[in-house]
Design a protein around this motif. Sequence first.
Motif, mmCIF file in Angstrom:
data_model
loop_
_atom_site.group_PDB
_atom_site.id
_atom_site.type_symbol
_atom_site.label_atom_id
_atom_site.label_comp_id
_atom_site.label_asym_id
_atom_site.label_seq_id
_atom_site.Cartn_x
_atom_site.Cartn_y
_atom_site.Cartn_z
ATOM 1 N N LYS A 83 10.099 -13.046 37.645
ATOM 2 C CA LYS A 83 10.676 -14.389 37.601
ATOM 3 C C LYS A 83 10.140 -15.193 36.421
ATOM 4 O O LYS A 83 10.890 -15.890 35.720
ATOM 5 C CB LYS A 83 10.392 -15.132 38.915
ATOM 6 N N GLU A 84 8.843 -15.099 36.168
ATOM 7 C CA GLU A 84 8.247 -15.894 35.090
ATOM 8 C C GLU A 84 8.526 -15.291 33.722
ATOM 9 O O GLU A 84 8.631 -16.032 32.727
ATOM 10 C CB GLU A 84 6.750 -16.054 35.349
ATOM 11 N N ILE A 85 8.678 -13.990 33.641
ATOM 12 C CA ILE A 85 9.095 -13.359 32.387
ATOM 13 C C ILE A 85 10.511 -13.800 32.038
ATOM 14 O O ILE A 85 10.806 -14.144 30.888
ATOM 15 C CB ILE A 85 8.996 -11.824 32.500
ATOM 16 N N ALA A 86 11.387 -13.819 33.028
ATOM 17 C CA ALA A 86 12.757 -14.284 32.797
ATOM 18 C C ALA A 86 12.783 -15.745 32.382
ATOM 19 O O ALA A 86 13.507 -16.140 31.453
ATOM 20 C CB ALA A 86 13.594 -14.081 34.064
ATOM 21 N N ALA A 87 11.973 -16.562 33.043
ATOM 22 C CA ALA A 87 11.940 -17.994 32.725
ATOM 23 C C ALA A 87 11.457 -18.243 31.303
ATOM 24 O O ALA A 87 11.862 -19.227 30.668
ATOM 25 C CB ALA A 87 11.033 -18.722 33.722
ATOM 26 N N ALA A 88 10.607 -17.356 30.779
ATOM 27 C CA ALA A 88 10.103 -17.513 29.412
ATOM 28 C C ALA A 88 11.123 -17.066 28.372
ATOM 29 O O ALA A 88 10.915 -17.305 27.173
ATOM 30 C CB ALA A 88 8.809 -16.719 29.238
ATOM 31 N N GLY A 89 12.203 -16.417 28.794
ATOM 32 C CA GLY A 89 13.280 -16.074 27.874
ATOM 33 C C GLY A 89 13.367 -14.621 27.466
ATOM 34 O O GLY A 89 14.157 -14.276 26.583
ATOM 35 N N GLU A 98 2.056 -18.877 31.094
ATOM 36 C CA GLU A 98 1.782 -19.594 29.849
ATOM 37 C C GLU A 98 1.622 -18.614 28.689
ATOM 38 O O GLU A 98 2.117 -18.854 27.582
ATOM 39 C CB GLU A 98 0.517 -20.430 30.000
ATOM 40 N N GLY A 99 0.926 -17.500 28.929
ATOM 41 C CA GLY A 99 0.770 -16.497 27.884
ATOM 42 C C GLY A 99 2.101 -15.959 27.411
ATOM 43 O O GLY A 99 2.326 -15.793 26.200
ATOM 44 N N ALA A 100 2.999 -15.681 28.346
ATOM 45 C CA ALA A 100 4.331 -15.193 27.980
ATOM 46 C C ALA A 100 5.102 -16.240 27.182
ATOM 47 O O ALA A 100 5.797 -15.910 26.207
ATOM 48 C CB ALA A 100 5.108 -14.813 29.241
ATOM 49 N N ALA A 101 4.986 -17.496 27.571
ATOM 50 C CA ALA A 101 5.688 -18.572 26.878
ATOM 51 C C ALA A 101 5.148 -18.770 25.458
ATOM 52 O O ALA A 101 5.913 -19.015 24.518
ATOM 53 C CB ALA A 101 5.571 -19.865 27.673
ATOM 54 N N ILE A 102 3.830 -18.664 25.284
ATOM 55 C CA ILE A 102 3.227 -18.799 23.958
ATOM 56 C C ILE A 102 3.781 -17.741 23.009
ATOM 57 O O ILE A 102 4.164 -18.026 21.868
ATOM 58 C CB ILE A 102 1.692 -18.695 24.047
ATOM 59 N N PRO A 117 -2.242 -13.724 23.090
ATOM 60 C CA PRO A 117 -0.808 -13.963 22.922
ATOM 61 C C PRO A 117 -0.441 -13.926 21.443
ATOM 62 O O PRO A 117 -1.283 -14.178 20.565
ATOM 63 C CB PRO A 117 -0.612 -15.372 23.503
ATOM 64 N N LEU A 118 0.815 -13.628 21.167
ATOM 65 C CA LEU A 118 1.259 -13.545 19.784
ATOM 66 C C LEU A 118 1.026 -14.868 19.059
ATOM 67 O O LEU A 118 1.299 -15.949 19.589
ATOM 68 C CB LEU A 118 2.745 -13.187 19.719
ATOM 69 N N GLY A 119 0.503 -14.767 17.839
ATOM 70 C CA GLY A 119 0.247 -15.947 17.033
ATOM 71 C C GLY A 119 -1.154 -16.498 17.167
ATOM 72 O O GLY A 119 -1.551 -17.353 16.377
ATOM 73 N N GLU A 120 -1.919 -16.006 18.134
ATOM 74 C CA GLU A 120 -3.278 -16.514 18.329
ATOM 75 C C GLU A 120 -4.343 -15.578 17.758
ATOM 76 O O GLU A 120 -5.532 -15.875 17.821
ATOM 77 C CB GLU A 120 -3.531 -16.781 19.814
ATOM 78 N N GLY A 121 -3.920 -14.477 17.199
ATOM 79 C CA GLY A 121 -4.829 -13.556 16.536
ATOM 80 C C GLY A 121 -4.490 -13.447 15.064
ATOM 81 O O GLY A 121 -3.994 -14.400 14.470
ATOM 82 N N VAL A 134 6.320 -7.229 24.426
ATOM 83 C CA VAL A 134 5.065 -7.964 24.262
ATOM 84 C C VAL A 134 4.176 -7.606 25.443
ATOM 85 O O VAL A 134 4.624 -7.595 26.593
ATOM 86 C CB VAL A 134 5.310 -9.482 24.214
ATOM 87 N N GLU A 135 2.913 -7.324 25.134
ATOM 88 C CA GLU A 135 1.977 -6.945 26.182
ATOM 89 C C GLU A 135 0.695 -7.751 26.043
ATOM 90 O O GLU A 135 0.231 -8.005 24.927
ATOM 91 C CB GLU A 135 1.660 -5.450 26.095
ATOM 92 N N LEU A 136 0.146 -8.170 27.151
ATOM 93 C CA LEU A 136 -1.116 -8.912 27.171
ATOM 94 C C LEU A 136 -1.836 -8.515 28.445
ATOM 95 O O LEU A 136 -1.438 -8.895 29.543
ATOM 96 C CB LEU A 136 -0.840 -10.418 27.142
ATOM 97 N N ASP A 137 -2.901 -7.725 28.291
ATOM 98 C CA ASP A 137 -3.537 -7.101 29.452
ATOM 99 C C ASP A 137 -3.990 -8.111 30.505
ATOM 100 O O ASP A 137 -3.903 -7.842 31.700
ATOM 101 C CB ASP A 137 -4.737 -6.263 29.003
ATOM 102 N N SER A 138 -4.493 -9.239 30.062
ATOM 103 C CA SER A 138 -4.893 -10.272 31.022
ATOM 104 C C SER A 138 -4.853 -11.633 30.336
ATOM 105 O O SER A 138 -5.021 -11.731 29.113
ATOM 106 C CB SER A 138 -6.298 -10.003 31.572
ATOM 107 N N TYR A 139 -4.615 -12.664 31.132
ATOM 108 C CA TYR A 139 -4.572 -14.039 30.616
ATOM 109 C C TYR A 139 -4.693 -14.965 31.816
ATOM 110 O O TYR A 139 -4.096 -14.705 32.874
ATOM 111 C CB TYR A 139 -3.274 -14.303 29.857
ATOM 112 N N GLY A 140 -5.455 -16.016 31.669
ATOM 113 C CA GLY A 140 -5.712 -16.910 32.798
ATOM 114 C C GLY A 140 -4.455 -17.416 33.471
ATOM 115 O O GLY A 140 -4.357 -17.462 34.699
ATOM 116 N N ASN A 141 -3.458 -17.798 32.669
ATOM 117 C CA ASN A 141 -2.166 -18.235 33.187
ATOM 118 C C ASN A 141 -1.111 -17.310 32.583
ATOM 119 O O ASN A 141 -0.675 -17.516 31.450
ATOM 120 C CB ASN A 141 -1.904 -19.692 32.796
#
Length: 272
Positions: A39-45, A255-259, A219-223, A245-252
């Motif tokens: 649901k949140e992946i879809a919401a991020a686009g 939010e990581g997907a949206a970034i 997240p993309l753009g932060e490295g 896009v893959e991110l093994d862990s992120y607090g939110n």
Amino acid sequence: MKIGYQTNTWGGVVGHPAGVTSVKDLYYLANGSTEQAVKEIAAAGYQGIEIFDGNLMQYDNRPDAFKQLLNDNGQVLIGVYCGANFIYQDIFKDELHKIDKVAKLAAELGAVHLVLGGGAIRSGGILETDYQSLAGGLEHASDIAAKYGLIPCYHPHLGTIVQTPEQLDKLMTMTDIALCPDTAHIEAGGGDPVEVIKKYADRIRYVHFKDYRYGAFLPLGEGGQPFAEMLAVLKENGYDGWITVELDSYGNPAEGAAISMRYLQEKLKVAV
């Protein structure tokens, strides 16, 4: 190009506890909610998802629920991430049994890719014959993927015998399997993801984008990963497949997907 997202951020990269005593049940597993992730992946686009084999197998007896989850959120199943040690002959048949079960279900649910990681590091160090065993194992796994109409790809990963550029080059001469470069793992292993993409452009069938800086996945753009250059190389070589896009862990996780999506759209001008 089509842009997807891995569900593993919701719960992080762990494993199925049954695998400690039963190799045939040795799955990757994220402990979060797959339903929330989709649901949140879809919401991020994003347009599709990749999922760990253990999370996919939670739907083995209720595939219609998974299909409904995807349909309700306008997502497709890009692929499933699976893995094995591949170097220990005593457990090899059980590893292939697991891969077969995963590939069969993934195909039934509409997946395109079977992403394979693996190549265990022994406690006493790497044996040269381990590369031959890994290559042979990947050929067997590729045959399984072909049986179900999936595209098999090897994913280099830290913690395996294919971490460094030299190790990747060695494996790639031993097998015909396609490559799924994970850009952050390549850099973390001492490689240049742009050069790897250039070198193996004709064998890349799938791509993982992940940012990286000072030992951390971001997240993309932060490295510091040169994604614009990578995209240019991929386009020059006619690549028009999925980028996940893959991110093994992120607090939110949401939010990581949206970034990452904002970076793709605003900085890289990727149309989704």
